[in-house]
Design a protein around this motif. Structure first.
Motif, PDB file in Angstrom:
ATOM      1  N   LEU A  54       0.824  -1.203   0.000  1.00  0.00           N
ATOM      2  CA  LEU A  54       0.000   0.000   0.000  1.00  0.00           C
ATOM      3  C   LEU A  54       0.863   1.260   0.000  1.00  0.00           C
ATOM      4  N   GLU A  55       1.938   1.247   0.767  1.00  0.00           N
ATOM      5  CA  GLU A  55       2.833   2.403   0.823  1.00  0.00           C
ATOM      6  C   GLU A  55       3.438   2.697  -0.547  1.00  0.00           C
ATOM      7  N   GLU A  56       3.872   1.648  -1.234  1.00  0.00           N
ATOM      8  CA  GLU A  56       4.435   1.794  -2.578  1.00  0.00           C
ATOM      9  C   GLU A  56       3.377   2.340  -3.542  1.00  0.00           C
ATOM     10  N   GLY A  57       2.149   1.869  -3.396  1.00  0.00           N
ATOM     11  CA  GLY A  57       1.057   2.337  -4.244  1.00  0.00           C
ATOM     12  C   GLY A  57       0.740   3.804  -4.018  1.00  0.00           C
ATOM     13  N   ILE A  58       0.703   4.230  -2.754  1.00  0.00           N
ATOM     14  CA  ILE A  58       0.434   5.636  -2.453  1.00  0.00           C
ATOM     15  C   ILE A  58       1.563   6.511  -2.991  1.00  0.00           C
ATOM     16  N   ALA A  59       2.797   6.039  -2.870  1.00  0.00           N
ATOM     17  CA  ALA A  59       3.924   6.785  -3.451  1.00  0.00           C
ATOM     18  C   ALA A  59       3.774   6.882  -4.961  1.00  0.00           C
ATOM     19  N   GLY A  60       3.293   5.825  -5.593  1.00  0.00           N
ATOM     20  CA  GLY A  60       3.066   5.846  -7.038  1.00  0.00           C
ATOM     21  C   GLY A  60       1.976   6.830  -7.427  1.00  0.00           C
ATOM     22  N   ILE A  61       0.901   6.894  -6.633  1.00  0.00           N
ATOM     23  CA  ILE A  61      -0.165   7.874  -6.880  1.00  0.00           C
ATOM     24  C   ILE A  61       0.410   9.284  -6.757  1.00  0.00           C
ATOM     25  N   SER A  62       1.231   9.510  -5.743  1.00  0.00           N
ATOM     26  CA  SER A  62       1.877  10.820  -5.568  1.00  0.00           C
ATOM     27  C   SER A  62       2.748  11.173  -6.771  1.00  0.00           C
ATOM     28  N   ASP A  63       3.513  10.186  -7.252  1.00  0.00           N
ATOM     29  CA  ASP A  63       4.365  10.410  -8.425  1.00  0.00           C
ATOM     30  C   ASP A  63       3.533  10.774  -9.655  1.00  0.00           C
ATOM     31  N   GLU A  64       2.428  10.053  -9.840  1.00  0.00           N
ATOM     32  CA  GLU A  64       1.557  10.335 -10.989  1.00  0.00           C
ATOM     33  C   GLU A  64       0.960  11.743 -10.893  1.00  0.00           C
ATOM     34  N   LEU A  65       0.523  12.128  -9.700  1.00  0.00           N
ATOM     35  CA  LEU A  65      -0.021  13.478  -9.528  1.00  0.00           C
ATOM     36  C   LEU A  65       1.060  14.538  -9.734  1.00  0.00           C
ATOM     37  N   SER A  66       2.286  14.261  -9.297  1.00  0.00           N
ATOM     38  CA  SER A  66       3.395  15.193  -9.529  1.00  0.00           C
ATOM     39  C   SER A  66       3.618  15.404 -11.027  1.00  0.00           C
ATOM     40  N   MET A  67       3.546  14.306 -11.782  1.00  0.00           N
ATOM     41  CA  MET A  67       3.719  14.404 -13.232  1.00  0.00           C
ATOM     42  C   MET A  67       2.601  15.241 -13.854  1.00  0.00           C
ATOM     43  N   LEU A  68       1.359  14.980 -13.426  1.00  0.00           N
ATOM     44  CA  LEU A  68       0.238  15.774 -13.938  1.00  0.00           C
ATOM     45  C   LEU A  68       0.411  17.247 -13.578  1.00  0.00           C
TER      46      LEU A  68
END
Length: 101
Positions: A54-68
């Motif tokens: 879950l932690e890795e997934g939340i970090a991935g969501i954060s990364d995707e939002l940073s890109m957007l």
């Protein structure tokens, strides 16, 4: 074999561009279990991340939002299409100016 039911988590802060931001509203993330992976998704921004924790997934969501954020918010609005401007407005409404933890 049994399947674990999908879950919904709600995030009130995210790391965007290296800084943790308190969100103006909660971001609802669906967490699905698929074999030994988690699939995190957000319908509003079209985000989908596959992770082992879950932690890795939340970090991935954060990364995707940073890109957007880089593509749509940091860009000059004059260069954006109407759809891109709507996405930009959704992003900026999620992360209020000046609210950094």
């Amino acid at each position: 074999m049994f399947k674990i039911a999908d879950q919904v988590i709600s995030l009130d802060r995210l790391k965007i561009n290296g800084r943790v931001h308190r969100l103006a509203r909660r971001l609802t993330i669906t967490v699905e279990h698929e074999d030994d992976r988690l699939i995190l998704s957000d319908e509003e921004f079209g985000l989908v991340v596959s992770a082992t924790t879950l932690e890795e997934g939340i970090a991935g969501i954060s990364d995707e939002l940073s890109m957007l954020w880089e593509v749509y918010v940091d860009e000059d609005p004059a260069n954006l299409t109407p759809d891109a401007l709507r996405l930009r407005n959704n992003l900026t409404s999620l992360v209020p100016a000046g609210v950094i933890l």
